[in-house]
Design a protein around this motif. Structure first.
Motif, short mmCIF file in Angstrom:
data_model
loop_
_atom_site.label_atom_id
_atom_site.label_comp_id
_atom_site.label_asym_id
_atom_site.label_seq_id
_atom_site.Cartn_x
_atom_site.Cartn_y
_atom_site.Cartn_z
N GLY A 57 4.67 -14.57 50.03
CA GLY A 57 4.83 -13.65 51.16
C GLY A 57 5.95 -14.07 52.08
N TRP A 58 6.10 -15.38 52.31
CA TRP A 58 7.17 -15.90 53.16
C TRP A 58 8.54 -15.58 52.55
N THR A 59 8.66 -15.72 51.23
CA THR A 59 9.91 -15.42 50.55
C THR A 59 10.22 -13.93 50.65
N ARG A 60 9.22 -13.11 50.46
CA ARG A 60 9.43 -11.66 50.59
C ARG A 60 9.85 -11.27 51.99
N LEU A 61 9.28 -11.94 53.01
CA LEU A 61 9.67 -11.66 54.39
C LEU A 61 11.13 -12.05 54.62
N ARG A 62 11.55 -13.22 54.13
CA ARG A 62 12.95 -13.63 54.28
C ARG A 62 13.89 -12.65 53.60
N ARG A 63 13.52 -12.18 52.41
CA ARG A 63 14.36 -11.21 51.71
C ARG A 63 14.44 -9.90 52.48
N PHE A 64 13.30 -9.45 53.01
CA PHE A 64 13.30 -8.20 53.78
C PHE A 64 14.14 -8.33 55.03
N LEU A 65 14.02 -9.46 55.74
CA LEU A 65 14.80 -9.66 56.96
C LEU A 65 16.30 -9.68 56.67
N LEU A 66 16.69 -10.28 55.56
CA LEU A 66 18.10 -10.26 55.18
C LEU A 66 18.55 -8.83 54.89
N LEU A 67 17.77 -8.10 54.12
CA LEU A 67 18.11 -6.72 53.79
C LEU A 67 18.20 -5.87 55.05
N ALA A 68 17.23 -5.98 55.94
CA ALA A 68 17.23 -5.19 57.17
C ALA A 68 18.43 -5.56 58.05
N GLY A 69 18.72 -6.84 58.15
CA GLY A 69 19.85 -7.27 58.97
C GLY A 69 21.18 -6.79 58.43
N LEU A 70 21.36 -6.87 57.11
CA LEU A 70 22.61 -6.41 56.51
C LEU A 70 22.73 -4.89 56.60
N ALA A 71 21.62 -4.18 56.42
CA ALA A 71 21.65 -2.72 56.55
C ALA A 71 22.04 -2.33 57.98
N TRP A 72 21.44 -3.00 58.97
CA TRP A 72 21.79 -2.72 60.36
C TRP A 72 23.27 -3.01 60.60
N LEU A 73 23.77 -4.12 60.09
CA LEU A 73 25.17 -4.49 60.32
C LEU A 73 26.11 -3.44 59.75
N VAL A 74 25.84 -2.95 58.55
CA VAL A 74 26.68 -1.92 57.95
C VAL A 74 26.67 -0.66 58.81
N VAL A 75 25.48 -0.20 59.21
CA VAL A 75 25.38 1.00 60.05
C VAL A 75 26.07 0.75 61.39
N HIS A 76 25.87 -0.40 61.98
CA HIS A 76 26.49 -0.75 63.26
C HIS A 76 28.01 -0.68 63.17
N LEU A 77 28.57 -1.27 62.12
CA LEU A 77 30.03 -1.28 61.99
C LEU A 77 30.60 0.10 61.65
N LEU A 78 29.87 0.87 60.84
CA LEU A 78 30.37 2.19 60.43
C LEU A 78 30.24 3.25 61.51
N THR A 79 29.35 3.03 62.50
CA THR A 79 29.16 4.05 63.54
C THR A 79 29.87 3.65 64.83
N GLY A 80 30.63 2.58 64.82
CA GLY A 80 31.33 2.17 66.03
C GLY A 80 30.43 1.61 67.09
N GLY A 81 29.30 1.06 66.71
CA GLY A 81 28.40 0.41 67.66
C GLY A 81 27.36 1.33 68.26
N VAL A 82 27.19 2.52 67.72
CA VAL A 82 26.15 3.42 68.22
C VAL A 82 24.77 2.83 67.97
N PHE A 83 24.61 2.15 66.84
CA PHE A 83 23.35 1.52 66.50
C PHE A 83 23.49 0.02 66.58
#
Length: 83
Positions: A57-83
């Motif tokens: 479960g701890w490994t799955r949480l780390r993987r999810f947090l990485l995925l969520a963080g990278l997804a946010w970063l892509v959206v953040h950079l592509l929208t000019g900081g709206v998100f």
């Protein structure tokens, strides 16, 4: 250029130097990818090439947090900081 721009350029150059040295030697476990795979529980078990055990479960949480963080970063950079 501001001091921040120089700092980010220096950070990128340092990263490239470290990763470049790691790529051009024959040791395993020294590149950023290999470290990330180990941190995320994708390291080989030694029983064969990339044989993996069921993640905890701890490994799955780390993987999810990485995925969520990278997804946010892509959206953040592509929208000019709206998100």
């Amino acid at each position: 250029m501001s001091a921040w721009t120089w700092a980010w350029l220096a950070w990128g150059a340092i990263f490239c130097a470290i990763e470049g040295m790691a790529l051009f030697n024959s040791r395993s476990g020294d590149t950023l990818s290999e470290h990330a795979w180990a941190w995320l529980g994708y390291a080989a078990t030694g029983q064969g090439p990339q044989e993996l055990r069921r993640p905890s479960g701890w490994t799955r949480l780390r993987r999810f947090l990485l995925l969520a963080g990278l997804a946010w970063l892509v959206v953040h950079l592509l929208t000019g900081g709206v998100f």
